[in-house]
Each structure stands twice: as structure tokens, then as C-alpha cells.
Design a protein around this motif. Structure first.
Motif, mmCIF file in Angstrom:
data_model
loop_
_atom_site.group_PDB
_atom_site.id
_atom_site.type_symbol
_atom_site.label_atom_id
_atom_site.label_comp_id
_atom_site.label_asym_id
_atom_site.label_seq_id
_atom_site.Cartn_x
_atom_site.Cartn_y
_atom_site.Cartn_z
ATOM 1 N N GLY A 141 0.789 -1.225 0.000
ATOM 2 C CA GLY A 141 0.000 0.000 0.000
ATOM 3 C C GLY A 141 0.816 1.268 0.000
ATOM 4 O O GLY A 141 0.315 2.339 -0.355
ATOM 5 N N HIS A 142 2.101 1.165 0.377
ATOM 6 C CA HIS A 142 2.964 2.345 0.402
ATOM 7 C C HIS A 142 3.895 2.416 -0.809
ATOM 8 O O HIS A 142 4.751 3.302 -0.868
ATOM 9 C CB HIS A 142 3.796 2.360 1.689
ATOM 10 N N PHE A 143 3.712 1.502 -1.761
ATOM 11 C CA PHE A 143 4.521 1.557 -2.980
ATOM 12 C C PHE A 143 4.081 2.749 -3.813
ATOM 13 O O PHE A 143 2.906 2.914 -4.128
ATOM 14 C CB PHE A 143 4.352 0.266 -3.780
ATOM 15 N N SER A 144 5.038 3.592 -4.165
ATOM 16 C CA SER A 144 4.719 4.829 -4.881
ATOM 17 C C SER A 144 5.173 4.807 -6.333
ATOM 18 O O SER A 144 5.003 5.787 -7.047
ATOM 19 C CB SER A 144 5.375 6.028 -4.183
ATOM 20 N N GLY A 145 5.742 3.702 -6.779
ATOM 21 C CA GLY A 145 6.191 3.618 -8.160
ATOM 22 C C GLY A 145 5.069 3.180 -9.078
ATOM 23 O O GLY A 145 3.918 3.030 -8.667
ATOM 24 N N PRO A 146 5.381 2.933 -10.358
ATOM 25 C CA PRO A 146 4.346 2.502 -11.309
ATOM 26 C C PRO A 146 3.823 1.115 -10.953
ATOM 27 O O PRO A 146 4.584 0.205 -10.667
ATOM 28 C CB PRO A 146 5.091 2.494 -12.653
ATOM 29 N N MET A 147 2.511 0.966 -10.935
ATOM 30 C CA MET A 147 1.912 -0.324 -10.633
ATOM 31 C C MET A 147 2.055 -1.250 -11.833
ATOM 32 O O MET A 147 2.034 -0.811 -12.982
ATOM 33 C CB MET A 147 0.429 -0.156 -10.283
ATOM 34 N N PRO A 148 2.194 -2.566 -11.596
ATOM 35 C CA PRO A 148 2.379 -3.497 -12.699
ATOM 36 C C PRO A 148 1.124 -3.676 -13.539
ATOM 37 O O PRO A 148 1.158 -4.245 -14.603
ATOM 38 C CB PRO A 148 2.733 -4.803 -11.977
#
Length: 349
Positions: free
Chosen positions: A23-30
Motif C-alpha cells: 500500500g505504500h509503494f509509490s512507483g508505477p503499478m504493474p
């Protein structure tokens, strides 16, 4: 409550901790599937609800102080430790980069003191612990009244939370900016909503301990309808406890509880057939994972291929290794990680 550990609780919390990291990933989603949005529908309420399962009311005034001290040691000692650790590293990096100024220090110290939703970046998760401690204290007080009074107080808490959320979201277009218009030390106002989820775990303990299959099926149906309605644009539901974004008086109960019921019931069924030691290991070291995964992501994003997989894997593995090393290298390391146990067993009634 049986003294033996409940495996399904451990593996459920381990899974939820993975969702916290994702939930805290801020990069491009796969993919374009809005995974993060659906994670926020339930993962924080689920933590409060599961904590409520193990709450024990206290009627003996002599036991109040040791009970509160125990929770303080388990929650706020790690909070202080990791706050000082990450802040020291951040200041060291700022000095090295030449960005450490009096204005920077003053602003940062104010934000650290106020805490809660005013903490961002590597400190972004710290709000949860102070709210959990406040929720425990609030429910400890509520349960000293008759059950009918307890339910009235909890209803009042929920209504106040919804009113505050509605008011907060009217102050700015973005939830984070809107919630900051309402200054509150340590996000203590979020306990008004958290205590309701916490109470549902406590009052319905027997149900949550052995969820019937028909209830799991019903929860799956509700979850499917909610996701389908969101994907079709019929609803645009969001839930962000940290930023006071409570979108709907009814759905803020229905959706988080349906998803929590589905996840908990699913892992209860799995735990009856197999063990998941890797999820248990994640739960065992969840304190370090919670506090460190965002900071680890900041450190590695410029040096490694930065995607959801590497962010999640490193956000889990590195904190686990540090969690194992801290008790072996730092005096009182176990206590710094919240593994505090009173010397004498308290008799809680």
C-alpha cells in the motif's frame, strides 16, 4: 482465551503486513487494477479488529496501572526507538547533502512532536501506533460502564468520527491537505473510528474465532459487489483512517467488515490444512517491517530496479534481518522491539 497461539491470527496479520508494504509503494503499478485503493478499504480496520479480539477489560483499579504500562512498553517504546533511529539517519543524510538548516530542523521537530497525519515520508506509518494506544485506553475506559452504556458511547464515537471526517473533507480538495486543517496531536481523533472496529472484534470474539463458511461466502459476495460497483463507477468509495477520509456512514462499516471477514475466514480455513511459516515470520517481525519498509524503499529506489516486487521483497526482508540483529547487538533490544513481558502475570478480570 487459550494460551496457545492461534496460527490463523499470525498468518492473517502476516498477510495484512504485506498489504501495508504494498500500500505504500509509490512507483508505477504493474497493472491498471487499483490494488492500493482496495487495500485501504480494509487493512487498517482489520488490524484494529484483530487487536480487539485479545482485549481484556479491567474492573480492578489496582490492575489499571500495570495494564497501561504494559501497553505503553509494547507500543510506545518501539515508537520512540524507531522515531529516534530514522530521524538520526535523516539528519545525518541532510547534513551530508548540505540541506540541514535551522528552518528545516524547526519544521521537522514540530512535525515530529505533533505526529499523526503530520508525519510523512519515512515516518508515514507512525500514526498507527499512537492511535492504537489511544484506542486501547479509550476502550479500557468505555468497558468500565454497563454494556448498554458502552454501546451508546461507541455509537457516539462513530457519529463524531463521521461528522469530523465530513467536515475535514470539506476544507480542501485533497484528503491529506484537508485533514491537516484539523490539528490533532498523534491523530488521537482517529481513535473515535478505530475504537468501533476494535469493539467489534471484542464483542463478537466467539464469531471471529470460528467464522462459519456461510458467513465467508456472504462476505465474499459483498466484497465482489463492492468491487464491481466501484469498477463500474456506481460508487467511488475510499477509506483513509490516517487522513480522516470516511466516505460513507454505512459503507465505512459494511465494506471494511466484509473484506476483513473474508480474509480472516479464508486464513482460518487455510490454517486448518497447512502451515505458513513465512507469514508467521512476517508477523513475528511486523514491528520492524512497519517502521522501516518505507525508509528502505527510499534508500534502494535509485540503485535497484524499482518495482512493486523489489519494493515489497526488500521492505520485508531487510527489516526482518534488522529485527533479528537488534536484540543481539543492542542492550534491551527485545524491549525496543515491543517484546515486553511483565515479570509478574497480571490478573485481569
Amino acid at each position: 482465551m487459550a494460551k496457545q497461539r492461534l496460527t490463523w491470527v499470525d498468518i492473517t496479520k502476516g498477510f495484512l503486513m504485506i498489504l501495508v508494504v504494498i500500500g505504500h509503494f509509490s512507483g508505477p503499478m504493474p497493472t491498471e487494477f487499483p490494488l492500493v485503493k482496495y487495500i485501504y478499504w480494509f487493512h487498517m480496520p482489520a488490524f484494529f479488529l484483530l487487536s480487539g479480539l485479545f482485549f481484556k477489560p479491567i474492573t480492578d483499579n489496582q490492575q489499571l496501572k500495570p495494564a497501561i504500562q504494559k501497553r505503553f512498553m509494547q507500543l510506545l517504546v518501539p515508537y520512540i526507538f524507531f522515531l529516534l533511529l530514522l530521524t538520526s539517519i535523516k539528519y545525518g543524510m541532510a547534513i551530508g547533502e548540505g540541506t540541514f538548516t535551522a528552518a528545516f530542523l524547526r519544521q521537522d521537530l514540530i512535525e515530529l512532536a505533533v505526529g499523526g497525519r503530520f508525519l510523512r515520508g519515512e515516518h508515514g506509518v507512525f500514526w498507527f501506533v499512537t492511535v492504537m494506544f489511544a484506542t486501547y485506553l479509550l476502550f479500557l475506559w468505555i468497558t468500565r460502564f454497563k454494556r448498554s452504556i458502552q454501546l451508546m458511547m461507541l455509537t457516539g464515537c462513530y457519529i463524531l468520527a463521521q461528522l469530523e471526517g465530513t467536515f475535514a473533507m470539506s476544507l480542501a480538495s485533497e484528503p491529506d491537505a484537508a485533514s491537516m486543517q484539523i490539528p490533532m496531536l498523534w491523530n488521537l481523533d482517529v481513535a473515535l473510528l478505530a475504537v468501533v472496529y476494535y469493539a467489534i472484534g471484542y464483542y463478537l470474539k466467539s464469531f471471529w474465532m470460528n467464522i462459519p463458511k456461510y458467513a465467508i461466502a456472504a462476505a465474499a459476495a459483498v466484497a465482489l459487489v463492492a468491487v464491481s460497483a466501484d469498477r463500474a463507477g456506481w460508487i467511488d468509495y475510499h477509506l483513509s483512517m490516517k487522513f480522516l477520509r470516511y466516505d460513507h456512514f454505512l459503507l465505512d462499516l459494511v465494506i471494511p467488515l466484509a473484506f476483513t471477514l473474508l480474509v480472516v475466514g479464508f486464513f482460518q480455513l487455510l490454517a486448518a490444512k497447512a502451515t505458513f511459516p513465512w507469514l508467521v515470520k512476517i508477523e513475528e517481525h511486523s514491528i520492524s517491517i512497519m517502521y522501516l519498509h518505507i525508509f528502505i524503499g527510499f534508500l534502494v529506489e535509485d540503485f535497484l530496479p524499482f518495482n512493486l516486487f523489489t519494493y515489497t521483497a526488500l521492505g520485508l526482508l531487510v527489516p526482518i534481518m534488522l529485527s533479528i540483529a537488534i536484540p543481539k547487538t543492542i542492550p534491551l533490544g527485545e524491549i525496543l522491539l515491543g517484546r515486553f513481558k511483565p515479570k509478574t502475570r497480571m490478573q485481569l478480570h
